[in-house]
Design a protein around this motif. Sequence first.
Motif, PDB file in Angstrom:
ATOM      1  N   ARG A 139     -13.737  -8.259  12.190  1.00 40.45           N
ATOM      2  CA  ARG A 139     -13.477  -8.466  10.778  1.00 40.45           C
ATOM      3  C   ARG A 139     -12.033  -8.195  10.399  1.00 40.45           C
ATOM      4  O   ARG A 139     -11.593  -8.556   9.331  1.00 40.45           O
ATOM      5  N   LEU A 198      -8.574  -0.975  10.791  1.00 46.34           N
ATOM      6  CA  LEU A 198      -7.272  -0.313  10.694  1.00 46.34           C
ATOM      7  C   LEU A 198      -6.725  -0.378   9.278  1.00 46.34           C
ATOM      8  O   LEU A 198      -6.131   0.579   8.785  1.00 46.34           O
ATOM      9  N   THR A 204      -2.898   2.244  24.076  1.00 41.72           N
ATOM     10  CA  THR A 204      -2.699   2.511  22.655  1.00 41.72           C
ATOM     11  C   THR A 204      -3.163   3.927  22.315  1.00 41.72           C
ATOM     12  O   THR A 204      -4.164   4.394  22.855  1.00 41.72           O
TER      13      THR A 204
HETATM   14  P1  ADP Z   1     -10.975  -5.910  14.418  1.00 37.57           P
HETATM   15  O1  ADP Z   1     -11.316  -4.947  15.510  1.00 37.57           O
HETATM   16  O2  ADP Z   1     -12.157  -6.228  13.564  1.00 37.57           O
HETATM   17  O3  ADP Z   1     -10.267  -7.120  14.930  1.00 37.57           O
HETATM   18  P2  ADP Z   1      -9.257  -3.828  13.455  1.00 37.57           P
HETATM   19  O4  ADP Z   1      -8.686  -3.550  12.119  1.00 37.57           O
HETATM   20  O5  ADP Z   1     -10.147  -2.812  14.056  1.00 37.57           O
HETATM   21  O6  ADP Z   1      -9.979  -5.221  13.403  1.00 37.57           O
HETATM   22  O7  ADP Z   1      -8.078  -4.111  14.442  1.00 37.57           O
HETATM   23  C1  ADP Z   1      -7.151  -5.159  14.128  1.00 37.57           C
HETATM   24  C2  ADP Z   1      -6.527  -5.715  15.378  1.00 37.57           C
HETATM   25  O8  ADP Z   1      -5.656  -4.743  15.955  1.00 37.57           O
HETATM   26  C3  ADP Z   1      -7.511  -6.048  16.477  1.00 37.57           C
HETATM   27  O9  ADP Z   1      -8.016  -7.353  16.327  1.00 37.57           O
HETATM   28  C4  ADP Z   1      -6.655  -5.918  17.733  1.00 37.57           C
HETATM   29  O10 ADP Z   1      -5.967  -7.101  17.994  1.00 37.57           O
HETATM   30  C5  ADP Z   1      -5.628  -4.858  17.346  1.00 37.57           C
HETATM   31  N1  ADP Z   1      -5.995  -3.536  17.906  1.00 37.57           N
HETATM   32  C6  ADP Z   1      -6.555  -2.502  17.243  1.00 37.57           C
HETATM   33  N2  ADP Z   1      -6.749  -1.439  18.044  1.00 37.57           N
HETATM   34  C7  ADP Z   1      -6.289  -1.791  19.268  1.00 37.57           C
HETATM   35  C8  ADP Z   1      -6.195  -1.130  20.548  1.00 37.57           C
HETATM   36  N3  ADP Z   1      -6.654   0.127  20.727  1.00 37.57           N
HETATM   37  N4  ADP Z   1      -5.658  -1.815  21.577  1.00 37.57           N
HETATM   38  C9  ADP Z   1      -5.209  -3.081  21.409  1.00 37.57           C
HETATM   39  N5  ADP Z   1      -5.288  -3.756  20.248  1.00 37.57           N
HETATM   40  C10 ADP Z   1      -5.793  -3.134  19.174  1.00 37.57           C
END
Ligand code: ADP
Length: 554
Positions: free
Chosen positions: A96, A100, A142
């Motif tokens: 979605r 974050l 990360t």
């Molecule tokens: P979603 O998981 O629904 O795509 P999030 O807000 O959780 O949305 O995360 C947004 C984007 O940030 C993710 O689609 C991903 O590309 C990137 N992201 C978040 N956390 C990580 C992580 N630990 N490692 C790599 N990419 C990440």
Amino acid sequence: MTKILKMDERLANMIAAGEVVERPSSIVKELVENAIDADANVIRIEIFDVGMTKIQVTDNGSGMNLEDALLAFERHATSKIKTEYDLSRIHTLGFRGEALAAIQAVAKVTLKTKTETDDGVQVIYHGGHFVNHEKATLNRGTVVIVEDLFYNTPARFKYIKSEQAEKNQIIDIFDRLALANPAVRFQLWIDGKLTKETFGQNDFQQLIDQIYGTSFAKDLITFKERMQNIDIEGYLVSPKISRTRKKDISLFVNQRYIRNYRLTQAVIDGYHSFLMVNKYPIAVIHLTIDPQLLDVNVHPQKLEIKLMNESLLAFQIEQEIKRALEQKTHAIPERFQDIYRPKEEQYVVQQFLFESEAESPETSPKIPDMEFIGIFSGTYLLFQNEKGLYFIDQHAAEERIRYEYYYEKLGQPQKSQRHLLIPYHPELTKMDWLIIHKHEEQLKEYQFAFKNEQLIGCPVWLRETEIDIALQDIVEQLSETNTIDLAKLRDALAKDISCKSSIRANHRISLLEIQQLVKDLRACKNPYTCPHGRPTIIKLSHYDVERMFKRVVS
Ligand code: ADP
Ligand code: MG
């Protein structure tokens, strides 16, 4: 190259919006799911003050470049779906693009990340505002640090009921994530102390040991089945251990934890005869299903999933569990032991049963003379005599009787065949018929005769109502081993026919039938257990009863 795209508005609206960060445990879940989606296989979770001062999740996943790291904080920014088509094939946990964005709005968030090829970067957001970004040194992966949760929205504090409850919630979420991802190495640190860890070796015995404890992993029963393009894997903790809540029945669909009433009930029903009333098993069921057959978008936290063919799936799971438990446990149903909590296990059937009474086996019957006094719960026949009170499980007894009947009949294949005046159309598939025709000669020896896809003759001892069961068992054996192994077939067939054709529990039987049942049971070689090892008869002596009423002290 940038991986993250902003979803178009329409698509965003197709996705049910949900509150992702109502409490620290939900933040932990979102961050760990992101790490899993980034293909991490080592994930470290650190929590301080049940997450209110600090939550830190470190992974060794793919990492992000600077552009993606900045975009990751925006609402509906996701690298995971771009089109409606993708939406029907989701295989990631998040999609979605909300987590974050929502977290950075209510806390101080530092994200450090590094891909295989780019330099490491650090991006900081405070309470919904971008603070800065700079270079950072770290290995690929990360780190997300969430500090001072809800510092700018004090109203949210009321959701945190109690520290202990929140801590338990975090551990629950950790357990589920670990059970869902057996190949990922997890560590949970609470206030600087390593609280739980898994080794990520794809070994459920080890995993259940790490999550629940050594005694739970002991005697773990497992099964794997494939049904209509669904892979079902079950990891069943021995019914010797049970819980008073359903919480430890964990269901996963494509490694996503789900809640599903029907399937949970199927697990409980599968364990039914092995657990006492109001006790629940500990079991882990993994389903692998083509994502197109799922609607993962039903619940904002994605815990509820719509499944096609749910009833069939539930039935299959229940049967598999029953079969697996019957095969592996020769344990006396807990129900009994638990109710009376014997001090020295003397209620274990073999011990408190009839061996001692049958001093000279020739003269005294294996099943004593008893007076019928009633039926309990539509299933258990009650008897008494001067020695005490007896329960006969009608179904188990009938199974034993039928089993011995068939075992004997199958052991002495007679030459007499019954010709069917009206040919019988067995319930067999095309595939089954191929197998039957291939082995027709061998089947003739057992007095089965076929004409095209009809049965025209069968052994005299086989009842018409049991033809289908018998043929299905034969086909199963032929397809597995390509030959008829008489000893094995004899046992399998006897067990199956007896089980499937016996009186079902709750069927009302007449007094005459009861008398016949006891007579037949008495004639059995081993009257005390059904073919699957469950007791057919249980006795409570006068002494046992008096002890339960504390008339005597033992
Ligand atoms: P979603 O998981 O629904 O795509 P999030 O807000 O959780 O949305 O995360 C947004 C984007 O940030 C993710 O689609 C991903 O590309 C990137 N992201 C978040 N956390 C990580 C992580 N630990 N490692 C790599 N990419 C990440
Ligand atoms: Mg996410």
